[in-house]
Design a protein around this motif. Sequence first.
Motif, mmCIF file in Angstrom:
data_model
loop_
_atom_site.group_PDB
_atom_site.id
_atom_site.type_symbol
_atom_site.label_atom_id
_atom_site.label_comp_id
_atom_site.label_asym_id
_atom_site.label_seq_id
_atom_site.Cartn_x
_atom_site.Cartn_y
_atom_site.Cartn_z
ATOM 1 N N ALA A 259 0.831 -1.211 0.000
ATOM 2 C CA ALA A 259 0.000 0.000 0.000
ATOM 3 C C ALA A 259 0.862 1.257 0.000
ATOM 4 N N VAL A 260 1.947 1.243 0.751
ATOM 5 C CA VAL A 260 2.845 2.400 0.774
ATOM 6 C C VAL A 260 3.404 2.673 -0.614
ATOM 7 N N VAL A 261 3.812 1.613 -1.307
ATOM 8 C CA VAL A 261 4.339 1.759 -2.662
ATOM 9 C C VAL A 261 3.257 2.266 -3.619
ATOM 10 N N ALA A 262 2.048 1.729 -3.481
ATOM 11 C CA ALA A 262 0.957 2.077 -4.392
ATOM 12 C C ALA A 262 0.468 3.506 -4.218
ATOM 13 N N VAL A 263 0.806 4.147 -3.101
ATOM 14 C CA VAL A 263 0.398 5.537 -2.871
ATOM 15 C C VAL A 263 1.075 6.491 -3.864
ATOM 16 N N VAL A 264 2.280 6.157 -4.299
ATOM 17 C CA VAL A 264 3.087 7.085 -5.101
ATOM 18 C C VAL A 264 2.378 7.582 -6.358
ATOM 19 N N PRO A 265 1.815 6.705 -7.213
ATOM 20 C CA PRO A 265 1.119 7.222 -8.401
ATOM 21 C C PRO A 265 -0.091 8.100 -8.053
ATOM 22 N N ARG A 266 -0.747 7.785 -6.946
ATOM 23 C CA ARG A 266 -1.910 8.578 -6.528
ATOM 24 C C ARG A 266 -1.481 9.948 -6.019
ATOM 25 N N LEU A 267 -0.274 10.020 -5.468
ATOM 26 C CA LEU A 267 0.255 11.316 -5.036
ATOM 27 C C LEU A 267 0.382 12.255 -6.227
ATOM 28 N N ARG A 268 0.926 11.755 -7.294
ATOM 29 C CA ARG A 268 1.141 12.581 -8.478
ATOM 30 C C ARG A 268 -0.187 13.018 -9.087
ATOM 31 N N ALA A 269 -1.201 12.158 -8.977
ATOM 32 C CA ALA A 269 -2.514 12.494 -9.529
ATOM 33 C C ALA A 269 -3.373 13.284 -8.537
ATOM 34 N N ARG A 270 -2.839 13.539 -7.341
ATOM 35 C CA ARG A 270 -3.559 14.265 -6.280
ATOM 36 C C ARG A 270 -4.915 13.630 -5.991
ATOM 37 N N GLN A 271 -4.888 12.316 -5.756
ATOM 38 C CA GLN A 271 -6.109 11.561 -5.500
ATOM 39 C C GLN A 271 -6.141 11.022 -4.078
ATOM 40 N N ILE A 272 -5.652 11.812 -3.136
ATOM 41 C CA ILE A 272 -5.626 11.394 -1.735
ATOM 42 C C ILE A 272 -6.156 12.519 -0.851
ATOM 43 N N SER A 273 -7.071 12.173 0.063
ATOM 44 C CA SER A 273 -7.484 13.105 1.102
ATOM 45 C C SER A 273 -6.705 12.734 2.363
ATOM 46 N N TRP A 274 -5.602 13.429 2.593
ATOM 47 C CA TRP A 274 -4.676 13.029 3.649
ATOM 48 C C TRP A 274 -5.281 13.105 5.038
ATOM 49 N N ARG A 275 -6.030 14.161 5.317
ATOM 50 C CA ARG A 275 -6.585 14.306 6.667
ATOM 51 C C ARG A 275 -7.557 13.179 6.978
ATOM 52 N N ILE A 276 -8.433 12.869 6.021
ATOM 53 C CA ILE A 276 -9.380 11.776 6.243
ATOM 54 C C ILE A 276 -8.634 10.458 6.379
ATOM 55 N N VAL B 193 -3.705 4.909 2.121
ATOM 56 C CA VAL B 193 -3.122 5.474 3.344
ATOM 57 C C VAL B 193 -3.654 4.733 4.569
ATOM 58 N N VAL B 194 -4.976 4.511 4.582
ATOM 59 C CA VAL B 194 -5.598 3.816 5.715
ATOM 60 C C VAL B 194 -5.111 2.374 5.804
ATOM 61 N N VAL B 195 -5.029 1.707 4.656
ATOM 62 C CA VAL B 195 -4.573 0.320 4.633
ATOM 63 C C VAL B 195 -3.162 0.204 5.200
ATOM 64 N N ALA B 196 -2.296 1.129 4.841
ATOM 65 C CA ALA B 196 -0.923 1.102 5.357
ATOM 66 C C ALA B 196 -0.907 1.238 6.879
ATOM 67 N N ILE B 197 -1.717 2.159 7.409
ATOM 68 C CA ILE B 197 -1.770 2.362 8.866
ATOM 69 C C ILE B 197 -2.390 1.159 9.561
ATOM 70 N N ASN B 198 -3.544 0.705 9.043
ATOM 71 C CA ASN B 198 -4.239 -0.420 9.665
ATOM 72 C C ASN B 198 -3.420 -1.710 9.606
ATOM 73 N N SER B 199 -2.735 -1.925 8.486
ATOM 74 C CA SER B 199 -1.938 -3.139 8.352
ATOM 75 C C SER B 199 -0.784 -3.152 9.351
ATOM 76 N N THR B 200 -0.184 -1.989 9.566
ATOM 77 C CA THR B 200 0.896 -1.893 10.546
ATOM 78 C C THR B 200 0.398 -2.236 11.942
ATOM 79 N N ALA B 201 -0.762 -1.655 12.310
ATOM 80 C CA ALA B 201 -1.331 -1.934 13.634
ATOM 81 C C ALA B 201 -1.765 -3.387 13.747
ATOM 82 N N GLY B 202 -2.392 -3.910 12.693
ATOM 83 C CA GLY B 202 -2.846 -5.291 12.718
ATOM 84 C C GLY B 202 -1.692 -6.274 12.806
ATOM 85 N N PHE B 203 -0.609 -5.995 12.077
ATOM 86 C CA PHE B 203 0.558 -6.879 12.132
ATOM 87 C C PHE B 203 1.172 -6.860 13.529
ATOM 88 N N ALA B 204 1.254 -5.674 14.125
ATOM 89 C CA ALA B 204 1.794 -5.576 15.480
ATOM 90 C C ALA B 204 0.947 -6.380 16.462
#
Length: 258
Positions: free
Chosen positions: A54-71, A183-194
């Motif tokens: 998920a972290v890797v997949a964020v990169v193309p979306r960054l360039r396309a500005r398709q992320i609501s970071w706060r949400i 973004v959410v998947v990256a955060i949730n996966s980290t917490a879930g793995f821990a």
Amino acid sequence: MIALTIAIGLVIGALVGLLGGGGSILAVPALVYLAGQDLQQAVATSLLVVGITAVVAVVPRLRARQISWRIGVLFGAAGAVTAFAGAAVSRVLPDELTLALFAVLMVGAGVRMLQEKPATGTACAVDGGRVNWRRCLPRTLAGGLVVGFLTGLLGVGGGFLIIPVLVLALGLPMSTAIGTSLVVVAINSTAGFAAHAGEATVDVPVTLAFTGAAVVAAMVSGRVGARIHTDRLRRWFAWLVLTVAGLIAIQLTVDLFA
């Protein structure tokens, strides 16, 4: 086994990069039924691989500005809190019951996403291409808490649940929902793995092969997905979810009568 793992990783990476989720809903059943891992080991491996992808997949979306970071950050932070509770519950439930719950949730999400004009929330009204995150803060936190618990319970990054919540309840456009979901998947996966790491051993060669294949596929598919019409992506995502739910139901039925 390594060749099979690489093949699974390519599929999971493509799904995460293209649709912003769906990786774990295939990874967990594939690792259990094809790679022969027990559920706890499959859950830990899936969360680690999908989080990195998920972290890797964020990169193309960054360039396309398709992320609501706060949400994304607020949703993910809320989910990280309840992921540990979900993981604790999963340890006392039979594997068959957990997988059955998995399938039921997938059917509900898939059916809603297949609606031609699904009812969407208005809390995150989009004005001039921007999302009003303050107006949707209560729904964002509530959705994050629920999805985080299910992430810990079912051992998934949560994309197949996050995207319907972002689209149907918060009213985000599908393209923005996909980027935000990563973004959410990256955060949730980290917490879930821990939460699961202490209960299962990770097969290092399998995990490395899985992760490498998934990352490569995510980088390629993420660039493609950023250019595809959002309605088409929504339908693809819905059919994927329903297909995997059906496969899980069939396997559980076979196991029941075996």
